[in-house]
Scaffold this active site. Structure first.
Site, mmCIF file in Angstrom:
data_model
loop_
_atom_site.group_PDB
_atom_site.id
_atom_site.type_symbol
_atom_site.label_atom_id
_atom_site.label_comp_id
_atom_site.label_asym_id
_atom_site.label_seq_id
_atom_site.Cartn_x
_atom_site.Cartn_y
_atom_site.Cartn_z
ATOM 1 N N TRP A 186 3.060 -10.249 -2.073
ATOM 2 C CA TRP A 186 2.525 -8.910 -2.311
ATOM 3 C C TRP A 186 2.524 -8.667 -3.816
ATOM 4 C CZ3 TRP A 186 5.600 -4.950 -4.572
ATOM 5 C CH2 TRP A 186 4.869 -3.784 -4.849
ATOM 6 N N LYS A 227 -2.192 -3.154 0.620
ATOM 7 C CA LYS A 227 -1.715 -1.786 0.806
ATOM 8 C C LYS A 227 -2.764 -0.799 0.339
ATOM 9 C CE LYS A 227 1.710 -0.137 -1.791
ATOM 10 N NZ LYS A 227 3.029 -0.051 -2.455
ATOM 11 N N ASP A 258 2.184 -4.171 6.907
ATOM 12 C CA ASP A 258 3.298 -3.287 6.548
ATOM 13 C C ASP A 258 2.929 -1.918 7.095
ATOM 14 O OD1 ASP A 258 4.735 -1.225 5.084
ATOM 15 O OD2 ASP A 258 5.499 -2.828 3.812
ATOM 16 N N HIS A 261 1.477 0.917 4.964
ATOM 17 C CA HIS A 261 0.385 0.616 4.033
ATOM 18 C C HIS A 261 -1.003 1.010 4.494
ATOM 19 C CE1 HIS A 261 2.779 -2.458 1.437
ATOM 20 N NE2 HIS A 261 3.412 -1.323 1.627
ATOM 21 N N ASP A 293 3.956 5.799 1.232
ATOM 22 C CA ASP A 293 4.652 4.555 1.582
ATOM 23 C C ASP A 293 6.100 4.653 1.096
ATOM 24 O OD1 ASP A 293 5.245 1.912 2.172
ATOM 25 O OD2 ASP A 293 4.372 1.158 0.305
ATOM 26 N N ASP A 295 8.940 4.048 2.560
ATOM 27 C CA ASP A 295 9.910 3.050 3.034
ATOM 28 C C ASP A 295 11.206 3.654 3.559
ATOM 29 O OD1 ASP A 295 8.559 0.362 2.490
ATOM 30 O OD2 ASP A 295 8.342 1.346 0.565
HETATM 31 C C1 RNT Z 1 5.420 -2.815 -1.363
HETATM 32 C C2 RNT Z 1 5.446 -3.847 -0.296
HETATM 33 C C3 RNT Z 1 6.403 -4.972 -0.486
HETATM 34 C C4 RNT Z 1 7.759 -4.541 -1.002
HETATM 35 C C5 RNT Z 1 8.815 -5.614 -0.947
HETATM 36 C C6 RNT Z 1 9.973 -5.302 -1.822
HETATM 37 O O1 RNT Z 1 4.649 -1.737 -1.065
HETATM 38 O O2 RNT Z 1 5.672 -3.235 0.930
HETATM 39 O O3 RNT Z 1 6.506 -5.683 0.683
HETATM 40 O O4 RNT Z 1 8.234 -3.418 -0.321
HETATM 41 O O5 RNT Z 1 8.259 -6.831 -1.190
HETATM 42 ZN ZN ZN Z 2 6.007 -4.506 2.600
#
Ligand code: RNT
Ligand code: ZN
Length: 417
Positions: A186, A227, A258, A261, A293, A295
């Site tokens: 990524w 993303k 993801d 994303h 995003d 997380d």
């Molecule tokens: C970022 C991506 C990626 C990261 C990691 C740390 O938007 O999701 O995967 O979160 O590689």
């Molecule tokens: Zn990711």
């Protein structure tokens, strides 16, 4: 809860499920063979162990200052083992390049070799854990807004070299563990504001990827993750979903979904059946976006459930690699791992317990009231008794018992950091 109570509840659940054609013993063995790849970066807010580690960049952010983040490789390993001891089943560990064992030496990203991961390989073997890998394009003086798509050849070559080395490392890891190492690529590349060179950047990224993937490898697999946007790069993303989907199909690579994303009204789970028509495997980054995003820690929300249900409905369990990707710095980080991993696992369990043959039969007969009724009923069947039994058989805390365990780890270990 007493073991006998858990067994009793399970036996009742087993009967309930048998009545709709589901064999819970079969499901339990499927769940035992379901391995999530726990990401190493929840333990330390994506900092890693480089000697000159800078601030987190690349459009991602970990917010919160909850005490106890891992400060070095030993603490991180300890935290991962603690989390694993509270999660049923056996799970992989997903490393980023910046988590190498650099032993206090400055090792630039274009200098990294497998030697910096030898202690990880040994640790993984000792702890019966399989490893996955990621190249790291963020948090570096050369990260900027563009890495693999940078018009500056010097910068582009630097990141190409880094990523090629990461593939070599992943391949060596795969060889050592006798199981393919799944490497995710990524890059954050994008523009903060309006820009006109999109076609140029995308062609540069395509060219960089072609060079990176030129050498075929036998013990690792390549995944590519797109993303929508990153913080500070809101207007344009070079590696968009369309870009990587097309690249993956053309070049037989694995797309990474993801779950944070996509546009808020888009369903990541719906990508599964679409992509699997054209690619042989998928990689997941199970996460939880809140407004962006962000997380957040994975929970049993509808998008996560749909994602796992779609995989099971497509009968594609072994065509998917199950990575996690969340990094919340505002709560106990071991707790974050345990909640997120167990929740993803519970979604998989519920997906496996769905009476899909019966529902599918009704659907194909155009009997949609029956479909809706069964789907609603499936939500309230006693899947939790099956999960409790799974925890019991795996020797890990049942229900919320893990809370006390994490609290004492916080007291004994995390609070002293
Ligand atoms: C970022 C991506 C990626 C990261 C990691 C740390 O938007 O999701 O995967 O979160 O590689
Ligand atoms: Zn990711």
């Amino acid at each position: 809860m007493k073991d006998s109570t858990i067994n009793q509840a399970y036996n009742l659940a087993k009967e309930r499920y048998a009545a709709i054609g589901i064999d819970t013993e079969k499901v339990l063995s499927q769940l035992q063979n379901f391995h999530l790849s726990m990401h190493c970066w929840q333990a330390d807010d994506v900092k890693g162990f480089e000697v000159h580690a800078g601030d987190l960049s690349g459009g991602i952010q970990s917010t919160g200052n909850y005490p106890g983040a891992a400060r070095n490789i030993d603490e991180l390993r300890k935290d991962i083992l603690k989390a694993k001891s509270l999660i049923p089943g056996s799970h992989r560990l997903n490393l980023h390049e910046i988590y190498g064992d650099f032993k206090g030496k400055v090792v630039d990203r274009d200098e990294v070799t497998v030697e910096h991961f030898q202690s990880w390989i040994d640790w993984a073997k000792e702890n019966k854990t399989l490893l996955d890998f990621n190249s790291s394009s963020f948090s570096h003086p050369k990260s900027g807004n563009l890495s693999l798509s940078n018009p500056d050849k010097g910068i582009r070559d630097f990141w190409i070299e880094h990523t090629k080395r990461c593939r070599d490392i992943a391949d060596a890891i795969g060889k050592a563990q006798g199981d393919p190492c799944i490497m995710n690529l990524w890059v954050h590349d994008g523009c903060k504001d309006v820009s006109v060179n999109h076609y140029l950047y995308r062609n540069l990224l395509k060219d960089s990827l072609d060079r990176i993937f030129a050498e075929s490898k036998s013990d690792m697999k390549d995944c590519i993750e797109g993303k929508v946007f990153g913080i500070g790069l809101e207007s344009f993303t070079v590696g968009s979903h369309d870009f990587y989907t097309a690249y993956a199909v053309k070049n037989a690579k694995i797309p990474t979904i993801d779950t944070g994303h996509y546009h808020p009204t888009e369903s990541p789970g719906d990508k599964v059946s679409a992509l699997l028509c054209y690619v042989s495997e998928l990689m997941l980054h199970v996460s939880r976006p809140i407004r962006w995003d962000s997380d957040h820690v994975t929970i049993m929300d509808d998008p996560t459930q749909e994602l796992f249900s779609e995989i099971v409905r497509a009968d594609a369990l072994d065509r998917v690699h199950y990575g996690l990707d969340f990094f919340d710095g505002s709560i106990n980080r071991i707790g974050a791992y345990v909640i997120g991993t167990r929740s993803a696992q519970k979604c998989m369990l519920r997906a496996l317990l769905e009476p899909r043959e019966l529902i599918s039969k009704y659907e194909l007969e155009d009997r949609h009231f029956e479909v809706l009724a069964l789907m609603e009923e499936a939500k309230v069947l006693p899947w939790n008794a099956v999960y409790d039994e799974f925890c019991l058989r795996n020797g890990v805390p049942v229900g919320s018992d893990f809370i006390a365990d994490i609290q004492s780890y916080e007291k004994e270990e995390l609070s002293k950091r």
